[in-house]
Design a protein around this motif. Structure first.
Motif, short mmCIF file in Angstrom:
data_model
loop_
_atom_site.label_atom_id
_atom_site.label_comp_id
_atom_site.label_asym_id
_atom_site.label_seq_id
_atom_site.Cartn_x
_atom_site.Cartn_y
_atom_site.Cartn_z
N GLU A 98 0.81 -1.22 0.00
CA GLU A 98 0.00 0.00 0.00
C GLU A 98 0.84 1.27 0.00
OE1 GLU A 98 -3.01 0.10 3.02
OE2 GLU A 98 -3.68 -1.93 2.54
N GLN A 99 2.05 1.20 0.51
CA GLN A 99 2.92 2.38 0.59
C GLN A 99 3.92 2.50 -0.55
OE1 GLN A 99 2.71 0.22 3.47
NE2 GLN A 99 0.98 1.45 4.16
N LEU A 100 4.13 1.44 -1.31
CA LEU A 100 5.23 1.45 -2.29
C LEU A 100 4.81 0.91 -3.64
CD1 LEU A 100 8.25 1.92 -2.93
CD2 LEU A 100 8.67 -0.39 -2.09
N THR A 101 5.01 1.75 -4.65
CA THR A 101 4.87 1.33 -6.05
C THR A 101 6.20 1.64 -6.73
OG1 THR A 101 2.52 1.89 -6.06
CG2 THR A 101 3.61 1.69 -8.20
N LEU A 102 6.71 0.68 -7.49
CA LEU A 102 7.97 0.86 -8.23
C LEU A 102 7.68 1.16 -9.69
CD1 LEU A 102 10.16 -2.05 -6.82
CD2 LEU A 102 10.23 0.37 -6.20
N THR A 103 8.43 2.11 -10.24
CA THR A 103 8.39 2.42 -11.67
C THR A 103 9.64 1.85 -12.31
OG1 THR A 103 7.08 4.42 -11.34
CG2 THR A 103 8.35 4.27 -13.38
N PHE A 104 9.47 1.05 -13.34
CA PHE A 104 10.58 0.48 -14.10
C PHE A 104 10.73 1.27 -15.39
CE2 PHE A 104 9.24 -2.71 -11.19
CZ PHE A 104 10.39 -3.41 -10.84
N LEU A 105 11.96 1.68 -15.66
CA LEU A 105 12.25 2.49 -16.84
C LEU A 105 13.41 1.88 -17.61
CD1 LEU A 105 12.15 4.82 -14.17
CD2 LEU A 105 11.36 6.04 -16.15
N LYS A 106 13.47 2.18 -18.90
CA LYS A 106 14.64 1.75 -19.67
C LYS A 106 14.92 2.75 -20.77
CE LYS A 106 12.47 -1.30 -23.05
NZ LYS A 106 12.41 -2.67 -23.57
N ARG A 107 16.15 2.69 -21.22
CA ARG A 107 16.62 3.53 -22.33
C ARG A 107 17.29 2.60 -23.32
NH1 ARG A 107 20.58 8.76 -21.64
NH2 ARG A 107 20.96 9.09 -23.84
N LYS A 108 16.78 2.60 -24.55
CA LYS A 108 17.30 1.73 -25.60
C LYS A 108 18.20 2.55 -26.53
CE LYS A 108 15.58 -1.97 -26.82
NZ LYS A 108 16.12 -3.31 -26.70
N TYR A 109 19.17 1.87 -27.11
CA TYR A 109 20.08 2.47 -28.07
C TYR A 109 19.95 1.71 -29.38
CZ TYR A 109 22.15 4.60 -23.96
OH TYR A 109 22.33 5.33 -22.82
N GLN A 110 20.04 2.44 -30.52
CA GLN A 110 19.95 1.80 -31.84
C GLN A 110 21.10 0.83 -32.03
OE1 GLN A 110 19.76 4.98 -34.67
NE2 GLN A 110 17.60 5.33 -34.32
N SER A 111 22.29 1.30 -31.80
CA SER A 111 23.46 0.44 -31.82
C SER A 111 24.30 0.90 -30.64
CB SER A 111 24.23 0.56 -33.13
OG SER A 111 24.67 1.90 -33.30
#
Length: 116
Positions: A98-111
């Motif tokens: 109830e107190q904690l929600t996690l956000t997952f993020l990513k950054r992709k690269y073409q090469s």
């Protein structure tokens, strides 16, 4: 039960120092072409000095991978904003309790090393 703590967590730690004092730390795990940021910490006295940016830039330069991913508390607005400002995109949110929600993020690269 044996506890090992940080010495046996299999993360690589990199620090940022000013005048021989540790001001910030980033820890990561690298798996193939993915860097997973486990911790990015800046001492409160050194907030808003660009240290988190320097640590992220260091990781991007040192590990030219296809993807960098991270998770942070969804209510940690400064952290979420920091990653989004740096091109990370939300991929998931997980309610831990109830107190904690996690956000997952990513950054992709073409090469390797080129921002997508």
């Amino acid at each position: 039960m044996k506890r090992h703590g940080l010495q046996h967590c299999e993360e690589n730690f990199y620090g940022y120092y000013e005048n021989e004092k540790l001001c910030g730390v980033v820890s990561i795990k690298v798996d193939d072409d993915v860097v997973d940021i486990h911790r990015l910490i800046v001492h409160p006295y050194h907030f808003r000095k660009g240290i988190a940016q320097l640590l992220l830039n260091f990781i991007e330069t040192k590990f030219q991978v296809e993807t960098i991913k991270v998770a942070t508390g969804s209510k940690n607005t400064p952290a979420v904003s920091f990653y989004k400002k740096n091109g990370f995109q939300n991929i998931n949110e997980v309610l831990v309790n109830e107190q904690l929600t996690l956000t997952f993020l990513k950054r992709k690269y073409q090469s390797k090393g080129c921002l997508n």
